[in-house]
Design an enzyme around this catalytic site. Structure first.
Site, mmCIF file in Angstrom:
data_model
loop_
_atom_site.group_PDB
_atom_site.id
_atom_site.type_symbol
_atom_site.label_atom_id
_atom_site.label_comp_id
_atom_site.label_asym_id
_atom_site.label_seq_id
_atom_site.Cartn_x
_atom_site.Cartn_y
_atom_site.Cartn_z
ATOM 1 N N GLY A 5 -4.716 3.601 -8.374
ATOM 2 C CA GLY A 5 -4.818 3.903 -9.798
ATOM 3 C C GLY A 5 -3.877 4.972 -10.301
ATOM 4 O O GLY A 5 -3.992 5.414 -11.457
ATOM 5 N N ASP B 131 0.828 -1.204 0.000
ATOM 6 C CA ASP B 131 0.000 0.000 0.000
ATOM 7 C C ASP B 131 0.865 1.258 0.000
ATOM 8 O O ASP B 131 1.672 1.469 0.906
ATOM 9 C CB ASP B 131 -0.903 -0.032 1.240
ATOM 10 N N ASP C 134 -10.227 4.219 -2.146
ATOM 11 C CA ASP C 134 -10.898 3.291 -1.241
ATOM 12 C C ASP C 134 -12.410 3.340 -1.477
ATOM 13 O O ASP C 134 -13.046 4.390 -1.298
ATOM 14 C CB ASP C 134 -10.602 3.656 0.211
#
Length: 683
Positions: free
Chosen positions: A470, A413, A491
């Site tokens: 993205g 992440d 999210d």
């Protein structure tokens, strides 16, 4: 384009007379009309994409200002938003000025719409920051139900600060009142599995030669079930009682295995192709992730409980495999829970889990003992999004640690890596081609390629998921850096009211979706979930039953990874019916790996069609409108040229043979999901 027909003189005179009356009517207000301001109504029923509705101020709690004009009264909201107002025929008129608030300070783009008794009576068109306000002036005499909408113009909700300024009703009868979103009965469509065995799951499975191998055969039916396999590579062993295949992945090549499951009610067989090579995740990965249910409350006990429930609930019997911990399993330099605070790494630099996770290897071993796979999470930055230890400058050690512990999936992440990308972190100058104030493509790809290369070196199959929202068109390069799936947007927990828009945007990237490389629009959030904006305790999700069916149908048609992210301890029959329909999951797991193509039918309805390996088509007809809608699926849109057998996948019912078009009445935000199998003429 259909040309309008010429009007007769009589019709023309009638039209002029009607327009005259309409113009006169626009200025009419019933005698003794009372003004009821929109901002005086109960706004708790207003659903919006971010923040909370504001009374007499904009969403950022500043004065309502549109293109420099300040308004004293009104409601500030944020796309996408809906507010249902019950009129009961007592309202004469609704007026307002609408536009994007100046304090948005960014490129906001919204569309305001008003629907009266299901008919659109106002559409602002696309409005941007700085666009002068547009006047709304609607005759509502006799109308019973009003819907005020703010849409996001199809480009996301960033800076979409929308104002209903000077919004008021002129009332001569019953006063208007806001009402909740229309309710629906939670009808269970998926038939319960029968007592005889049914083997589910993927028809193809990828592994790397010589690495540990683990696969639980997903099988519904009354237990006990006895399993056997024909053609199983010699390096693998099948436990006949549990259906768990384990051992060492075979030499490079393809192996066709016939799986067999037998109980006292019957026997089922299914072919599984095991492909030992370089590619993992030949079908979209499926499992559970803790984030949207438990946030920073997650513990080892919760993870083990989730693994147990994945088996007992039947989720594993339809193909769910991964039990994934997200953020907050490590130590943090600071946190409100002292048991999660401490030294981030030991003397050798190895990550230290917090006190709620006594042994990460034993946790993975427990999950494996169920025949399931274990997933883990970290960030390439110094800290994770929640402020826990990240992998920055420890990447090689962390990759080895995850493999040594036995994890099969890594979510990586972006989080605090922005500090590195912007040159604000010590050591950032080691990142190739970084430049202050400018992020080149290499800055985005570098951390993910670094970890991707390291994972390939481990003696373990680890599915690699990029979570970076993205940025830099990740779908174009995610596969090249070694990833198997990548987030294509932000999210979804913040945008559950936009599942259609998120799915349509994700489907635009269908050219980059293929076996081993999947576009990921985020997790399935139904059942009981926490509030993404505050990390709150789980509560029933805000989606209607029809929205939940649409949600799962879209993810199946897009060949998206399917990870449930709700509270496993609160699974009910309706949620399981949505999550565990094997025929819907079979569309998602089809070996062809195609993301469905979208055809827009009108501004309310669209169809998504996906080619399947056996030559049939999966097609979903969707209604993203606020009222029921008629829809028709033309055969050419479905790629069909002749008759086809039609099957309703949610109800698991054959509907006969059709030559098209297929017509359906779609409920608000609802779906009809079909499998269309061409009928070939007998020779």
């Amino acid at each position: 384009m259909i040309e309008p027909k010429a009007q007769s003189p009589l019709r023309a005179r009638t039209t002029i007379h009607f327009l005259t009356l309409l113009i006169l009517g626009l200025g009419f207000q019933g005698s003794g009309a009372e003004t009821v301001w929109l901002d005086s109504l109960d706004l708790s029923n207003l659903r919006q994409g971010w923040g909370r509705p504001q009374v007499n101020r904009a969403i950022r709690e500043t004065p309502l200002t549109i293109a420099g004009k300040v308004f004293a009264r009104g409601v500030g909201t944020h796309a996408t938003s809906t507010l249902w107002v019950q009129l009961d025929g007592g309202t004469e008129r609704f007026t307002a000025n609408v536009g994007v608030d100046d304090a948005a300070a960014g490129p906001g783009t919204v569309i305001f719409r008003v629907l009266a008794d299901g008919r659109r009576v106002f559409d602002s068109g696309v409005m941007k920051t700085g666009t002068p306000p547009k006047a709304v002036n609607l005759d509502l005499r006799g109308r019973k139900l009003l819907l005020l909408q703010v849409l996001d113009a199809g480009d996301g909700i960033a800076f979409d600060h929308a104002n209903w300024a000077d919004a008021r009703f002129e009332v001569t009868g019953v006063k208007p009142k806001t009402v909740p979103v229309p309710t629906e009965e939670a009808v269970i469509l998926t038939p319960r599995p029968g007592p005889a065995p049914r083997i589910n799951g993927p028809k193809v499975y990828g592994c790397r030669p010589g690495n540990p191998f683990l696969y639980r055969i997903p099988t519904q039916g009354e237990r006990p079930i006895t399993f056997s396999a024909k053609g199983l590579p010699k390096s693998l062993n099948l436990d006949a009682n549990t259906g768990i295949i384990a051992g060492q992945a075979p030499l490079r090549g393809e192996y066709e295995v016939t799986l067999r499951a037998k109980n006292r009610h019957g026997t089922a067989t299914r072919t599984l192709r095991i492909i030992a090579g370089d590619t993992l995740a030949l079908t979209p990965p499926m499992g559970w992730n803790h984030w949207y249910a438990h946030y920073d409350r997650i513990t080892d006990t919760m993870m083990r409980e989730a693994a147990d429930i994945m088996i007992s609930s039947g989720m594993a019997d339809v193909g769910y495999q991964y039990v994934n911990v997200d953020d907050c399993w490590m130590m943090a330099p600071k946190h409100n829970d002292p048991l999660r605070v401490g030294r981030l790494r030991d003397a050798q630099g190895v990550l230290l889990p917090n006190k709620y996770f006594p042994d990460m290897k034993l946790l993975a071993d427990y999950i494996h003992s169920k025949g399931l796979k274990a997933g883990i999470y970290i960030s390439p930055g110094p800290l994770t999004c929640a402020g826990f230890a990240g992998s920055w400058q420890h990447e090689a050690l962390d990759a080895k640690t995850f493999a040594d512990w036995g994890y099969d999936f890594l979510k990586y992440d972006w989080c605090s890596y922005s500090r590195v990308a912007d040159g604000r972190e010590p050591g950032a100058d080691q990142v190739p081609n970084w430049a202050q104030g400018e992020r080149r493509l290499e800055v985005y790809t570098h951390p993910y390629k670094l970890m991707g290369d390291l994972l390939k070196q481990q003696p373990r199959d680890i599915v690699y998921n990029l979570c970076q929202y993205g940025m830099a068109n990740v779908w174009e390069w995610g596969e090249a850096v070694g990833a198997h799936c990548w987030r294509t947007a932000g999210d979804l927990g913040f945008e559950l009211d936009r599942i259609f828009e998120v799915a349509l945007k994700n489907a635009e990237h269908r050219a980059w979706s293929r076996p081993g490389a999947w576009n990921d629009p985020d997790y399935i959030q139904i059942g009981w979930i926490g509030n993404a904006r505050g990390g709150g305790l789980p509560q029933p999700c805000p989606l209607t039953p029809n929205e939940q069916y649409s949600y799962m149908s879209l993810w199946a048609l897009m060949a998206a990874p399917i990870f449930y992210s709700g509270d496993m301890t609160k699974l009910d029959d309706f949620t399981l019916n949505v999550l565990c329909n094997p025929e819907v999951i079979e569309v998602n797991q089809d070996p062809l790996g195609q993301c469905g193509a979208v055809s827009i039918l009108n501004d309310q309805t669209f169809v998504m069609v996906k080619d399947l390996e056996d030559g049939s088509k999966a097609a979903g007809l969707f209604n993203r409108g606020e009222f029921p809608a008629e829809a028709a699926l033309p055969w050419p849109v479905a790629g069909l040229t002749g008759p086809a057998k039609v099957r309703d996948l949610w109800r698991q019912q054959d509907l006969g043979v059709s030559s098209g078009p297929y017509r359906a009445t779609l409920p608000r935000h609802g779906v009809v999901l079909l499998r269309l199998t061409p009928v070939r003429a007998a020779k």
